[in-house]
Design a protein around this motif. Structure first.
Motif, PDB file in Angstrom:
ATOM      1  N   PRO A 295     -35.872 -22.015 -30.606  1.00  0.00           N
ATOM      2  CA  PRO A 295     -35.222 -21.047 -31.491  1.00  0.00           C
ATOM      3  C   PRO A 295     -36.264 -20.129 -32.131  1.00  0.00           C
ATOM      4  N   GLU A 296     -35.821 -18.976 -32.584  1.00  0.00           N
ATOM      5  CA  GLU A 296     -36.744 -18.005 -33.170  1.00  0.00           C
ATOM      6  C   GLU A 296     -37.499 -18.614 -34.353  1.00  0.00           C
ATOM      7  N   PRO A 297     -38.802 -18.794 -34.246  1.00  0.00           N
ATOM      8  CA  PRO A 297     -39.538 -19.432 -35.342  1.00  0.00           C
ATOM      9  C   PRO A 297     -39.972 -18.401 -36.387  1.00  0.00           C
ATOM     10  N   GLN A 298     -39.698 -18.695 -37.639  1.00  0.00           N
ATOM     11  CA  GLN A 298     -40.165 -17.842 -38.727  1.00  0.00           C
ATOM     12  C   GLN A 298     -41.043 -18.608 -39.714  1.00  0.00           C
ATOM     13  N   GLY A 299     -41.266 -19.884 -39.439  1.00  0.00           N
ATOM     14  CA  GLY A 299     -42.205 -20.672 -40.238  1.00  0.00           C
ATOM     15  C   GLY A 299     -43.488 -20.877 -39.462  1.00  0.00           C
ATOM     16  N   ASN A 300     -44.244 -21.904 -39.800  1.00  0.00           N
ATOM     17  CA  ASN A 300     -45.467 -22.215 -39.054  1.00  0.00           C
ATOM     18  C   ASN A 300     -45.234 -23.406 -38.123  1.00  0.00           C
ATOM     19  N   PHE A 301     -44.095 -23.376 -37.401  1.00  0.00           N
ATOM     20  CA  PHE A 301     -43.726 -24.466 -36.508  1.00  0.00           C
ATOM     21  C   PHE A 301     -42.694 -23.955 -35.515  1.00  0.00           C
ATOM     22  N   VAL A 302     -42.519 -24.725 -34.451  1.00  0.00           N
ATOM     23  CA  VAL A 302     -41.475 -24.439 -33.461  1.00  0.00           C
ATOM     24  C   VAL A 302     -40.652 -25.705 -33.253  1.00  0.00           C
ATOM     25  N   GLU A 330     -32.798 -36.049 -31.283  1.00  0.00           N
ATOM     26  CA  GLU A 330     -32.456 -34.666 -31.632  1.00  0.00           C
ATOM     27  C   GLU A 330     -33.453 -33.662 -31.071  1.00  0.00           C
ATOM     28  N   GLY A 331     -34.722 -33.812 -31.441  1.00  0.00           N
ATOM     29  CA  GLY A 331     -35.700 -32.840 -30.980  1.00  0.00           C
ATOM     30  C   GLY A 331     -37.074 -33.112 -31.537  1.00  0.00           C
ATOM     31  N   VAL A 332     -37.983 -32.189 -31.246  1.00  0.00           N
ATOM     32  CA  VAL A 332     -39.381 -32.318 -31.643  1.00  0.00           C
ATOM     33  C   VAL A 332     -39.813 -31.048 -32.358  1.00  0.00           C
ATOM     34  N   ARG A 333     -40.422 -31.215 -33.529  1.00  0.00           N
ATOM     35  CA  ARG A 333     -41.009 -30.096 -34.250  1.00  0.00           C
ATOM     36  C   ARG A 333     -42.517 -30.127 -34.041  1.00  0.00           C
ATOM     37  N   VAL A 334     -43.077 -28.959 -33.747  1.00  0.00           N
ATOM     38  CA  VAL A 334     -44.516 -28.854 -33.505  1.00  0.00           C
ATOM     39  C   VAL A 334     -45.081 -27.764 -34.406  1.00  0.00           C
ATOM     40  N   SER A 335     -46.061 -28.118 -35.210  1.00  0.00           N
ATOM     41  CA  SER A 335     -46.680 -27.148 -36.108  1.00  0.00           C
ATOM     42  C   SER A 335     -47.598 -26.209 -35.340  1.00  0.00           C
ATOM     43  N   VAL A 336     -47.782 -25.022 -35.885  1.00  0.00           N
ATOM     44  CA  VAL A 336     -48.770 -24.085 -35.355  1.00  0.00           C
ATOM     45  C   VAL A 336     -50.121 -24.489 -35.909  1.00  0.00           C
ATOM     46  N   GLY A 337     -51.058 -24.747 -35.030  1.00  0.00           N
ATOM     47  CA  GLY A 337     -52.364 -25.215 -35.462  1.00  0.00           C
ATOM     48  C   GLY A 337     -53.503 -24.419 -34.857  1.00  0.00           C
ATOM     49  N   GLU A 338     -54.544 -25.123 -34.479  1.00  0.00           N
ATOM     50  CA  GLU A 338     -55.724 -24.503 -33.915  1.00  0.00           C
ATOM     51  C   GLU A 338     -55.424 -23.917 -32.530  1.00  0.00           C
TER      52      GLU A 338
END
Length: 356
Positions: A295-302, A330-338
């Motif tokens: 989904p369209e990510p607007q935070g620092n995660f997908v 349900e699903g997996v959340r992945v943060s935006v990192g290095e």
């Protein structure tokens, strides 16, 4: 044996993001907690170290310096502010002040994991309204869910963990239709990462509607997750109620000093945010190129909506040295990192079959 109140046994546990498991020959990355991967700014760190030297003294319970800085930034009165140990603490304070047995709290689901915990702890009943197929709040359905028992509506924008953010026009329309005796809480923990044509203007909504409450934090964009400081912006009456139920001396002197220094260093901090937004865009491009969808990510995660394949991706990521946050079934959340973590995740996705 002394028993707790019945609803206490019904409180679901909070599941934090786990650190990565060491993998031979691999640098590991923690992408499970939506943390800012950058270290503290030098100026913020120096200010924090000075505050540590006075740890034998109690913090300013009135958070005067922090409230002054926030009031100047936001154009509100200091009596419209309430601080807590992260914005999640303000959720507890608000529900403690305004909800009890027989009351209802409407919120989207899947959304922030702490909502059902805080609602149950207050003795109220949560009313979960499913998000749409693309991870967005269904505001029409949420409006329909409001009854005479509703005391609070929680809007999470961008929505954690699914990613999309609400637009100002749709939220303004929604709030205008909510009864004045129902609080509308706009949880903006990730607002600094939003890049859309019509972002929510929280202060404008608050000026128009005294039943609006804004929740914000220094944990994400500002990189102070370990110090625990967040705040609410509300009418003077609501902010006063939040301060009244808060634990005395909850926000440490170190956290207050770091938050004030961070507000004074926003230009440098927000340059880092721009880097994370650019890395988010690069991650999404890589995900798409690998044949996957988020989904369209607007935070620092997908968010990967995977259902029964959730454990599969979480395990594969762990073996690749990447800790992600699975939500079972349900699903997996992945943060935006290095950038290196982005490269490794995209490479992993290229080796796995995307959902049908």
């Amino acid at each position: 044996m002394v028993e707790p109140l019945p609803h206490v046994r019904e409180i679901p546990p909070y599941v934090p993001g786990k650190p990565p498991t060491a993998q031979p020959g691999l640098t590991t990355y923690k992408l499970s907690s939506n943390e800012n991967p950058y270290p503290p700014l030098a100026g913020v760190l120096a200010t924090t170290e000075q505050a540590v030297a006075a740890m034998n003294r109690y913090p300013d319970m009135g958070c005067a310096a922090l409230y002054d800085a926030l009031a100047t930034k936001l154009g509100v009165g200091t009596d419209q502010l309430a601080a807590g140990t992260g914005s999640v603490a303000l959720i507890y304070h608000l529900l403690t002040a305004y909800c009890g047995p027989g009351d209802e709290v409407v919120h989207a689901w899947r959304s922030f994991e702490a909502y059902p915990i805080a609602v149950t702890a207050s003795g109220a009943t949560g009313v979960r309204v499913p998000v749409t197929a693309d991870g967005r709040h269904d505001l029409a359905a949420m409006a329909d869910a409001i009854t005479a028992r509703t005391r609070v509506v929680l809007l999470c924008t961008p929505n954690n963990p699914t990613g999309p953010a609400l637009g100002h026009a749709e939220v303004a329309t929604f709030v205008a239709g909510v009864p004045e005796d129902v609080l509308v809480v706009i949880d903006e923990a990730y607002l600094e990462f939003v890049r859309m044509a019509d972002p929510v203007d929280g202060p404008a909504l608050l000026r128009a509607h005294p039943n609006v409450v804004l929740l914000r934090t220094f944990s994400k964009a500002y990189g102070l997750a370990g110090l625990r400081v967040g705040y609410a912006v509300a009418s003077a009456d609501v902010a006063g109620a939040l301060r009244a139920v808060a634990l005395p001396f909850g926000v440490s002197s170190v956290a207050q000093a770091a938050a004030v220094a961070s507000l004074a260093s926003e230009d440098e901090l927000f340059a880092r945010v721009e880097s994370l937004v650019a890395e988010r865009d690069r991650l999404v491009a890589g995900i798409t190129a690998a044949g996957w969808w988020v989904p369209e990510p607007q935070g620092n995660f997908v968010w990967f909506d995977l259902g029964e394949r959730t454990a599969e991706l979480a395990a594969a990521a762990g073996e690749a040295g990447i800790a992600v946050r699975p939500f079972a079934g349900e699903g997996v959340r992945v943060s935006v990192g290095e950038p290196e973590a982005t490269d490794r995740l995209v490479e992993l996705l290229g080796r796995l079959a995307p959902p049908a």
